[in-house]
Scaffold this motif. Structure first.
Motif, short mmCIF file in Angstrom:
data_model
loop_
_atom_site.label_atom_id
_atom_site.label_comp_id
_atom_site.label_asym_id
_atom_site.label_seq_id
_atom_site.Cartn_x
_atom_site.Cartn_y
_atom_site.Cartn_z
N ASP A 230 9.43 10.14 34.01
CA ASP A 230 8.14 10.74 34.35
C ASP A 230 7.81 11.91 33.42
O ASP A 230 6.65 12.12 33.05
N ALA A 231 8.84 12.66 33.04
CA ALA A 231 8.62 13.87 32.25
C ALA A 231 8.35 13.58 30.78
O ALA A 231 7.50 14.24 30.16
N VAL A 232 9.05 12.62 30.20
CA VAL A 232 8.95 12.41 28.74
C VAL A 232 8.41 11.04 28.37
O VAL A 232 8.11 10.79 27.20
N GLY A 233 8.23 10.16 29.35
CA GLY A 233 7.78 8.81 29.04
C GLY A 233 8.93 7.94 28.55
O GLY A 233 10.01 8.41 28.24
N THR A 234 8.68 6.64 28.49
CA THR A 234 9.69 5.70 28.01
C THR A 234 9.21 5.05 26.72
O THR A 234 8.00 4.99 26.46
N PRO A 235 10.15 4.56 25.92
CA PRO A 235 11.60 4.70 26.05
C PRO A 235 12.07 6.07 25.59
O PRO A 235 11.35 6.79 24.91
N PHE A 236 13.31 6.43 25.98
CA PHE A 236 13.90 7.69 25.54
C PHE A 236 15.42 7.60 25.61
O PHE A 236 15.98 6.77 26.31
N TYR A 237 16.07 8.46 24.84
CA TYR A 237 17.51 8.63 24.90
C TYR A 237 17.83 9.88 25.73
O TYR A 237 17.10 10.88 25.65
N ALA A 238 18.90 9.82 26.49
CA ALA A 238 19.38 11.00 27.22
C ALA A 238 20.89 11.10 27.04
O ALA A 238 21.60 10.08 27.07
N TYR A 239 21.38 12.33 26.84
CA TYR A 239 22.79 12.58 26.60
C TYR A 239 23.33 13.61 27.58
O TYR A 239 22.63 14.54 27.96
N SER A 240 24.58 13.43 27.94
CA SER A 240 25.27 14.37 28.83
C SER A 240 26.07 15.37 28.02
O SER A 240 27.00 14.98 27.29
N SER A 241 25.75 16.65 28.14
CA SER A 241 26.53 17.70 27.48
C SER A 241 27.97 17.68 27.95
O SER A 241 28.91 17.87 27.16
N ARG A 242 28.15 17.48 29.25
CA ARG A 242 29.49 17.50 29.82
C ARG A 242 30.34 16.37 29.25
O ARG A 242 31.52 16.56 28.94
N ALA A 243 29.75 15.18 29.09
CA ALA A 243 30.51 14.04 28.57
C ALA A 243 30.94 14.29 27.13
O ALA A 243 32.05 13.93 26.74
N ILE A 244 30.06 14.90 26.32
CA ILE A 244 30.42 15.21 24.94
C ILE A 244 31.52 16.26 24.91
O ILE A 244 32.51 16.13 24.16
N THR A 245 31.37 17.28 25.71
CA THR A 245 32.39 18.33 25.78
C THR A 245 33.73 17.76 26.21
O THR A 245 34.78 18.07 25.61
N ASN A 246 33.72 16.93 27.24
CA ASN A 246 34.96 16.34 27.72
C ASN A 246 35.61 15.44 26.67
O ASN A 246 36.84 15.41 26.53
N ALA A 247 34.78 14.71 25.93
CA ALA A 247 35.32 13.82 24.90
C ALA A 247 36.02 14.63 23.81
O ALA A 247 37.10 14.26 23.34
N TYR A 248 35.40 15.75 23.41
CA TYR A 248 36.04 16.60 22.40
C TYR A 248 37.33 17.21 22.95
O TYR A 248 38.36 17.23 22.26
N GLN A 249 37.28 17.69 24.16
CA GLN A 249 38.47 18.30 24.74
C GLN A 249 39.60 17.29 24.94
O GLN A 249 40.78 17.64 24.83
N ASP A 250 39.26 16.03 25.21
CA ASP A 250 40.27 14.99 25.28
C ASP A 250 40.98 14.83 23.94
O ASP A 250 42.21 14.68 23.89
N PHE A 251 40.20 14.85 22.87
CA PHE A 251 40.80 14.77 21.54
C PHE A 251 41.70 15.97 21.28
O PHE A 251 42.84 15.83 20.83
#
Length: 446
Positions: free
Chosen positions: A40-61
């Motif tokens: 509703d806010a940005v219209g479609t199509p769009f990409y969305a990313y999780s900051s937490r998932a990126i952070t967790n992936a780096y910390q896993d490494f």
């Protein structure tokens, strides 16, 4: 144990919970933000990313590798400035393949002395820009490139830190189009040539030879190719040192795969064990260059259903996203897991999801677990954070779509939807045509 999968593996119905979950009423959400509200806010199509998932992936490494192995993010996976800045704040270095990516890294505030410049086709201007920036290292992929870097660096009175990229002739057991370490691939210098080239390179003006680099491919799902490649690099390192050459750095590349719905899981601790077993006793500065594994599972592509064309046994579902937005299905026959954003009581109906671009290859795959889809329904393609937005184009005069970063219940548009006027503003009417018509093109950027 062989865990090999391919880009063509059919996705399962398992929801990728690294970035997306269903909330209490069954709506797909990222970190507490509903995907239908984002639509509703940005219209479609769009990409969305999780900051937490990126952070967790780096910390896993970082947890798996320990504090002594450097991590450089492969910017080509997703070069959005906000993604680069997030990883830089976590302490991640950057792996680039162009001057444009160097400018992105600098604009995002990442450390220039943490940049590794890879790629087979570095132009003179790109070499000069990287030298001026004071990057950490050039990964050199041919004798001709080495000679050009030598000449450019010497002309500026500086030394370029160089690692020779070794092609170890190892099959990564991945998709043919993303395998880079086999004999005949365009990447790197044959391992058979390094022993004679290394002393010559170390004596070149403007070159500070620091070590070796390798990278065998992408979306790798089996540790054995890494083990074979790193053993060859270890043997080469020992041989060079026996010849009296200094090898102080080893860049081990990246390419670790992610789960595109098949249930695949490669434990980073096992990857770290392979590194320790093969090159851990060489007393060299070690670096890895993950891209997809840091951002891929953090992203989703959300699209709206435009039309559904019923057939006897399945429906052709046309959405407003296309191959210009997500190229991987058309380029690699890849299939991303798909889910409806909102829950529904409709029974599953086999469908083939396609986009509106005028190419038969503009298709996202066939799915038999989705409910019957109708105009206005929202569909999310999971594990779309890598090589999605970064490979997008404006084919069919379709503007680039928004990217949204979500963090703990809030979101920000980190790339706005591109107006068509921006595309038109890049182009100019030739003078001879303007003179005859009496006018320039009439549409101006807004």
């Amino acid at each position: 144990m062989n865990m090999t999968t391919t880009e063509e593996d059919k996705p399962s119905q398992k929801l990728d919970r690294k970035s997306v979950h269903r909330d209490s009423v069954g709506i797909l959400s990222i970190e507490g933000v509903r995907l239908d509200h984002l639509a509703d806010a940005v219209g479609t199509p769009f990409y969305a990313y999780s900051s937490r998932a990126i952070t967790n992936a780096y910390q896993d490494f970082r947890s798996a590798l320990g504090p002594d192995i450097g991590i450089c993010y492969a910017v080509k996976a997703n070069g959005n400035l906000s993604i680069i800045a997030l990883l830089a704040e976590l302490g991640c270095g950057m792996d680039i393949v162009s001057e444009g990516e160097l400018q992105r890294v600098v604009a995002a505030g990442a450390r220039r002395d943490g940049v590794v410049f890879s790629g087979v086709g570095k132009a003179r201007a790109e070499i000069e820009a990287a030298l001026a920036a004071g990057i950490h290292q050039f990964n050199v992929e041919s004798v001709a490139e080495l000679e050009l870097i030598s000449a450019v660096a010497a002309s500026h009175g500086v030394e370029a830190p160089v690692a020779l990229r070794v092609n170890p002739d190892i099959d990564a057991l991945s998709h043919d189009k993303i395998s880079t370490g086999r004999k005949g691939d365009k990447f790197g210098i044959s391992i058979d040539e390094i022993a004679s080239l290394y002393p010559r390179a170390s004596a070149m003006h403007g070159i500070r030879l620091v070590g070796l680099a390798t990278h065998i491919g992408s979306q790798i799902t089996d540790l054995e190719p890494y083990r074979k490649a790193y053993k060859r690099i270890a043997g080469l390192t020992r041989h060079l040192r026996d010849l009296g050459q200094s090898v102080t750095r080893l860049d081990l590349g990246g390419g670790i795969g992610i789960d595109y719905g098949s249930g695949f899981k490669l434990d980073l601790r096992d990857f770290a064990s392979v590194i320790r077993e093969t090159v851990g006793d060489l007393n060299a500065e070690l670096t890895v260059e993950p891209g997809r594994r840091l951002v891929g599972e953090a992203g989703v592509l959300v699209a709206e259903v435009l039309y559904s064309k019923p057939h006897a046994d399945f429906d052709i579902v046309i959405i407003d996203a296309a191959m210009n937005d997500l190229l991987r299905p058309a380029m690699y026959n890849a299939v991303h897991p798909a889910e409806t954003v909102s829950p529904t009581a409709c029974r599953p109906r086999k469908c083939r999801i396609v986009g509106p671009v005028c190419e038969s290859s503009d298709a996202f795959g066939s799915f038999d677990h989705l409910p019957e889809l109708s105009s206005g329904d929202l569909v999310a393609f999971l594990a779309a954070g890598a090589y999605g937005a970064s490979m997008s184009s404006t084919y069919n005069a379709r503007p680039l779509i928004p990217e949204v970063l979500v963090s703990d219940g809030q979101f920000a548009v980190i790339r706005r939807r591109q107006p068509v006027e921006d595309l038109l503003a890049l182009e100019r009417n030739p003078e001879w045509h303007s003179a005859s018509s009496g006018s320039e093109f009439g549409v101006k950027a807004g």
